[in-house]
Write a protein that holds these residues in place. Structure first.
Motif: not given
Length: 197
Positions: A66-77
């Motif tokens: 849905c949001n191709p520009k997002v980069i997973f970071s923080g707790e998710t990364a």
């Protein structure tokens, strides 16, 4: 090949996901799509995204599509890299400057808007637990962000992630220091590295 066969093939190609954009590109009308979704008991998981009934929704993949520009970071990364012993409590992403965050925030996603030159620094692709590919920051960038935002993490989570990174035989210390320099946190990173080496 019938329109239904085409949709069957698209569903199979995408591992149980069906995207209305693919349907439109294939020249199939929304009417056929609606009928196919109903007859095959597909579940709508986001605007224009449907999944087969035997597939568990992959939240990270759905957010990414849905949001191709997002980069997973923080707790998710940290979770994607196996640097934590628990699952993330919130999905954390980084976005470029001037990116509209409204839809993501409505979904409960934690959004960090980054400046030019920092957004995308250390980006890589990684598979989720469901086997779908998403964009995330590499381990070194994730550790820099962990140190930079240490106040956002529980002490236990912070220590677990740092120890896991320092034990990792694949870690790249020169890359870590290069990121630290660009993120203007070289001294803080050096302090933690010296303590843990």
């Amino acid at each position: 090949m019938t329109k239904y066969d085409q949709m069957d093939q698209l569903l199979k190609e995408h591992g149980g996901y069906l995207f209305s954009s693919d349907i439109t590109n294939a020249g199939i009308s929304r009417t056929y799509l609606a009928k196919y979704v109903k007859e095959n008991h597909l579940e709508k998981v986001a605007k224009g995204i449907y999944i087969a009934e035997d597939i568990w929704p992959d939240d990270l993949y759905i957010v990414q599509v849905c949001n191709p520009k997002v980069i997973f970071s923080g707790e998710t990364a940290l979770y994607l890299h196996g640097l934590t012993d628990r699952e993330y409590s919130e999905i954390c992403v980084c976005v470029p400057p001037r990116f509209s965050q409204t839809r993501l925030r409505e979904r409960g996603v934690v959004v960090h808007q980054e400046r030019d030159g920092i957004y995308g620094l250390g980006e890589m692709k990684l598979k989720t637990n469901y086997g779908n590919t998403v964009r995330t920051y590499d381990k070194e960038r994730t550790v820099c962000d962990l140190i930079k935002n240490r106040g956002d993490f529980e002490v236990q989570s912070f220590q677990t992630a740092m120890k896991a990174f320092m034990r990792d035989s694949q870690k790249d210390m020169s890359k870590l220091m290069m990121y630290a320099e660009k993120l203007r946190i070289r001294d803080e990173v050096m302090k933690y590295v010296e303590v843990m080496l």
